[in-house]
Write an enzyme that holds these catalytic residues in place. Structure first.
Site, PDB file in Angstrom:
ATOM      1  N   CYS A  16      28.491  21.178   4.948  1.00 30.33           N
ATOM      2  CA  CYS A  16      27.529  20.361   4.200  1.00 30.33           C
ATOM      3  C   CYS A  16      28.031  18.916   4.248  1.00 30.33           C
ATOM      4  O   CYS A  16      28.847  18.576   5.098  1.00 30.33           O
ATOM      5  CB  CYS A  16      27.330  20.871   2.769  1.00 30.33           C
ATOM      6  SG  CYS A  16      28.722  20.703   1.644  1.00 30.33           S
ATOM      7  N   ASP A  33      20.684  20.125  -1.938  1.00 38.65           N
ATOM      8  CA  ASP A  33      21.979  19.656  -2.439  1.00 38.65           C
ATOM      9  C   ASP A  33      21.903  19.592  -3.966  1.00 38.65           C
ATOM     10  O   ASP A  33      21.135  18.805  -4.517  1.00 38.65           O
ATOM     11  CB  ASP A  33      22.303  18.281  -1.865  1.00 38.65           C
ATOM     12  CG  ASP A  33      23.727  17.830  -2.164  1.00 38.65           C
ATOM     13  OD1 ASP A  33      24.381  18.445  -3.037  1.00 38.65           O
ATOM     14  OD2 ASP A  33      24.177  16.869  -1.537  1.00 38.65           O
ATOM     15  N   CYS A  49      30.041  21.335  -2.713  1.00 37.95           N
ATOM     16  CA  CYS A  49      28.994  22.092  -3.415  1.00 37.95           C
ATOM     17  C   CYS A  49      28.507  23.281  -2.589  1.00 37.95           C
ATOM     18  O   CYS A  49      28.846  24.422  -2.868  1.00 37.95           O
ATOM     19  CB  CYS A  49      27.809  21.191  -3.770  1.00 37.95           C
ATOM     20  SG  CYS A  49      28.190  19.896  -4.962  1.00 37.95           S
ATOM     21  N   ARG A  50      27.698  22.998  -1.572  1.00 38.30           N
ATOM     22  CA  ARG A  50      27.034  24.069  -0.825  1.00 38.30           C
ATOM     23  C   ARG A  50      27.968  24.821   0.115  1.00 38.30           C
ATOM     24  O   ARG A  50      28.004  26.063   0.091  1.00 38.30           O
ATOM     25  CB  ARG A  50      25.858  23.494  -0.032  1.00 38.30           C
ATOM     26  CG  ARG A  50      24.772  22.920  -0.915  1.00 38.30           C
ATOM     27  CD  ARG A  50      23.749  22.140  -0.138  1.00 38.30           C
ATOM     28  NE  ARG A  50      24.330  20.892   0.354  1.00 38.30           N
ATOM     29  CZ  ARG A  50      23.723  20.038   1.162  1.00 38.30           C
ATOM     30  NH1 ARG A  50      22.510  20.309   1.602  1.00 38.30           N
ATOM     31  NH2 ARG A  50      24.315  18.926   1.533  1.00 38.30           N
ATOM     32  N   SER A  51      28.691  24.110   0.965  1.00 38.82           N
ATOM     33  CA  SER A  51      29.514  24.820   1.949  1.00 38.82           C
ATOM     34  C   SER A  51      30.665  25.605   1.320  1.00 38.82           C
ATOM     35  O   SER A  51      30.971  26.702   1.801  1.00 38.82           O
ATOM     36  CB  SER A  51      29.994  23.888   3.066  1.00 38.82           C
ATOM     37  OG  SER A  51      30.731  22.799   2.576  1.00 38.82           O
ATOM     38  N   ASN A  99      31.470  18.807   1.334  1.00 36.67           N
ATOM     39  CA  ASN A  99      32.304  20.010   1.279  1.00 36.67           C
ATOM     40  C   ASN A  99      32.809  20.298  -0.135  1.00 36.67           C
ATOM     41  O   ASN A  99      33.935  20.726  -0.327  1.00 36.67           O
ATOM     42  CB  ASN A  99      33.469  19.924   2.276  1.00 36.67           C
ATOM     43  CG  ASN A  99      34.213  21.231   2.488  1.00 36.67           C
ATOM     44  OD1 ASN A  99      35.404  21.230   2.755  1.00 36.67           O
ATOM     45  ND2 ASN A  99      33.538  22.348   2.385  1.00 36.67           N
TER      46      ASN A  99
END
Length: 150
Positions: free
Chosen positions: A8, A122, A13-15, A11
Site C-alpha cells: 500500500c 485507505d 494500514c492496509r498492507s 505500509n
C-alpha cells in the site's frame, strides 16, 4: 516456498492487515508473506494502532511488523505482489525492469470477483468503522487467495 508481498502507500494500514490476515491462513513452511509501502513515510514504524487493534480483535497479532519501502529487488524476491489500489499498482509497475516483473503485480481485489471497485479504500483518515470494513474486505479476499493457492 511461495513468496507473497502486500503493498500500500505507507505500509501502516492496509498492507500490514493483508500481510497478517493472509499469513494467518497459510502454512509458514510453504508460504512467506510480507508487506511494504510505495512511500517512505513510516519506515521502521509499527502498523497504525487502529490496524493493530482490528487485527487483534480478530485474533491476529500484527504488532511485530515494521513498515518498509518497496524496492526493485522485491521483484526478484516475491512470486506475487499485490497492490492495495491502482495508484500503488502504477507506482510498483513504474519500477519494473521487464515484463516478468510486471506480470507479478496484481491489484489485491482482482482476486475477489464479487467486488466491483478494485481499490481497497485507505482508512488512514477514517475511524474504526473504516478499519473494520477493510479488515472484512481483506479477510474475504484472503480466503479466496488462500483457497486458490492451497
Amino acid at each position: 516456498m511461495t513468496r507473497i508481498l502486500m503493498v500500500c502507500l505507507g505500509n501502516i494500514c492496509r498492507s500490514p492487515l493483508a500481510h497478517g490476515i493472509l499469513e494467518s491462513k497459510l502454512n509458514s513452511l510453504d508460504f512467506y508473506i510480507d508487506s511494504a509501502g510505495t512511500a517512505a513515510y513510516h519506515i521502521g514504524n509499527q502498523p497504525d494502532h487502529r490496524s493493530i487493534k482490528v487485527a487483534k480483535q480478530n485474533g491476529i497479532d500484527i504488532s511485530h511488523q515494521r513498515a518498509r519501502q518497496f524496492k526493485t529487488v522485491d521483484f526478484d524476491t516475491f512470486d506475487y505482489i499485490y497492490a492495495m489500489d491502482s495508484s500503488n499498482f502504477d507506482n510498483i509497475v513504474s519500477l519494473a525492469r521487464n515484463q516478468n516483473d510486471i506480470e507479478k503485480v496484481k491489484l489485491f481485489l482482482e482476486e475477489n470477483p464479487k467486488v466491483s471497485n478494485k481499490d481497497v479504500p485507505d482508512p488512514y483518515y477514517g475511524d474504526m468503522g473504516d478499519f473494520e470494513y477493510i479488515f472484512d474486505l481483506i479477510n474475504t479476499t484472503s480466503d479466496l487467495i488462500a483457497s486458490r493457492l492451497l
